[in-house]
Design a protein around this motif. Structure first.
Motif, PDB file in Angstrom:
ATOM      1  N   ALA A 130      26.095  -6.334 -67.604  1.00  0.00           N
ATOM      2  CA  ALA A 130      26.209  -4.863 -67.815  1.00  0.00           C
ATOM      3  C   ALA A 130      25.375  -4.530 -69.037  1.00  0.00           C
ATOM      4  N   GLY A 131      24.604  -3.575 -69.066  1.00  0.00           N
ATOM      5  CA  GLY A 131      23.944  -3.065 -70.415  1.00  0.00           C
ATOM      6  C   GLY A 131      23.104  -4.073 -70.823  1.00  0.00           C
ATOM      7  N   GLY A 132      22.288  -5.047 -70.112  1.00  0.00           N
ATOM      8  CA  GLY A 132      21.437  -6.053 -70.393  1.00  0.00           C
ATOM      9  C   GLY A 132      22.191  -7.366 -70.990  1.00  0.00           C
ATOM     10  N   ARG A 133      23.688  -7.278 -71.023  1.00  0.00           N
ATOM     11  CA  ARG A 133      24.137  -8.447 -71.629  1.00  0.00           C
ATOM     12  C   ARG A 133      24.963  -9.171 -70.481  1.00  0.00           C
ATOM     13  N   VAL A 136      27.684  -3.091 -63.340  1.00  0.00           N
ATOM     14  CA  VAL A 136      27.488  -4.468 -63.446  1.00  0.00           C
ATOM     15  C   VAL A 136      26.138  -4.879 -62.179  1.00  0.00           C
ATOM     16  N   LEU A 137      25.420  -5.486 -62.769  1.00  0.00           N
ATOM     17  CA  LEU A 137      24.672  -6.224 -62.136  1.00  0.00           C
ATOM     18  C   LEU A 137      25.098  -7.695 -61.693  1.00  0.00           C
ATOM     19  N   VAL A 138      25.012  -7.720 -60.541  1.00  0.00           N
ATOM     20  CA  VAL A 138      25.571  -9.142 -59.984  1.00  0.00           C
ATOM     21  C   VAL A 138      24.654  -9.626 -59.233  1.00  0.00           C
ATOM     22  N   PHE A 139      23.947 -10.910 -59.982  1.00  0.00           N
ATOM     23  CA  PHE A 139      22.982 -11.797 -59.412  1.00  0.00           C
ATOM     24  C   PHE A 139      23.598 -12.890 -58.703  1.00  0.00           C
ATOM     25  N   GLY A 140      23.181 -13.233 -57.248  1.00  0.00           N
ATOM     26  CA  GLY A 140      23.378 -14.627 -56.606  1.00  0.00           C
ATOM     27  C   GLY A 140      22.233 -15.380 -56.849  1.00  0.00           C
ATOM     28  N   ASP A 165      11.022 -13.350 -62.011  1.00  0.00           N
ATOM     29  CA  ASP A 165      10.720 -13.259 -63.636  1.00  0.00           C
ATOM     30  C   ASP A 165       9.556 -12.459 -63.943  1.00  0.00           C
ATOM     31  N   VAL A 166       8.907 -11.824 -63.084  1.00  0.00           N
ATOM     32  CA  VAL A 166       7.835 -10.874 -63.369  1.00  0.00           C
ATOM     33  C   VAL A 166       8.636  -9.631 -64.058  1.00  0.00           C
ATOM     34  N   LEU A 221      16.560  -5.885 -66.602  1.00  0.00           N
ATOM     35  CA  LEU A 221      17.970  -5.853 -67.110  1.00  0.00           C
ATOM     36  C   LEU A 221      17.935  -4.862 -68.362  1.00  0.00           C
ATOM     37  N   SER A 222      16.900  -4.455 -68.917  1.00  0.00           N
ATOM     38  CA  SER A 222      16.722  -3.581 -70.077  1.00  0.00           C
ATOM     39  C   SER A 222      16.735  -2.053 -69.565  1.00  0.00           C
TER      40      SER A 222
END
Length: 230
Positions: free
Chosen positions: A139-142, A62-66, A46-47, A53-54
């Motif tokens: 993607a693109g922060g969304r 695409v940012l893939v978060f597990g 969270d830091v 993201l931005s």
């Protein structure tokens, strides 16, 4: 009038490419060691989450978060294994993976709900009401996708790659989930430990409620796509 030159290094390397480096920078710690995310998918806390993201990057990546939990690692063991397996394959031979992957079609990342640096509640819980075992795609922060059932079926490497491809297609079409979207999944989505029949039975309801695919199913089941599925 001078001709505009489009540099191939438009998305140049920056400290924001590596969650660990960005975290140290924000906490005023030494960043000279650089990126060392060579074994496991980088852990985002969270830091640095909002800044990460931005951060400027290819808007189609695409940012893939597990979504994992250090409090109950056994429940996310399969998710961790899938992420680590795919990550090691993609990053093999890279000395600075977070820097060298900036032109990849997707990135694999981890988010620990109960890590020592997390807020209470964790930011992704507060923002989207996520739970452990989920996959989120941005993607693109969304937000493009969120769920435990991938590609309409169960959780596997193949289905994760197919879901990434679908998310990339949604991104190209401009299909995103609303910024204020909240998941309501803890009671209706089977966990990774549940049986395959249960996952398939839930799939019909899930696609309409937790994925931007509800806006139109434009999936090309052929895997001749920009996503690297080797």
């Amino acid at each position: 009038m001078a001709k505009e030159v489009h540099s191939p290094t438009r998305w140049a390397a920056s400290p924001s490419d590596c969650p660990l480096v960005l975290r140290k920078l924000l906490r005023r710690q030494d960043i000279r060691a650089g990126c060392r995310c060579m074994v496991k998918a980088p852990l985002v806390s969270d830091v640095e989450l909002e800044r990460f993201l931005s951060a400027p990057r290819d808007p189609s990546q695409v940012l893939v978060f597990g979504i994992v939990s250090s409090q109950s690692p056994g429940r996310t063991a399969q998710l961790q294994w899938v992420l680590d397996t795919l990550y090691n394959h993609k990053q093999q031979g890279r000395a600075s993976p977070c820097i060298q992957c900036r032109h990849d079609p997707y990135r694999l990342l981890r988010y620990d709900l109960h890590g020592p640096l997390q807020k209470s509640p964790a930011l992704l819980v507060k923002r989207f009401a996520v739970v452990q075992d989920m996959i989120l795609m941005f993607a693109g922060g969304r937000l493009l996708f969120g769920g435990r059932v991938l590609n309409g079926y169960g959780f596997s490497k193949q289905n994760l790659l197919k879901q990434i491809f679908r998310a990339r297609q949604d991104c190209k079409m401009g299909y995103f989930l609303p910024d204020n979207y909240k998941f309501s999944v803890s009671a209706i989505i089977p966990s990774l430990e549940d049986s395959e029949p249960a996952k398939k039975a839930a799939a019909g309801d899930l696609e309409g409620s937790v994925s931007s695919l509800a806006l139109g199913d434009r999936v090309d089941e052929e895997m001749a796509s920009p996503v690297d599925v080797k």
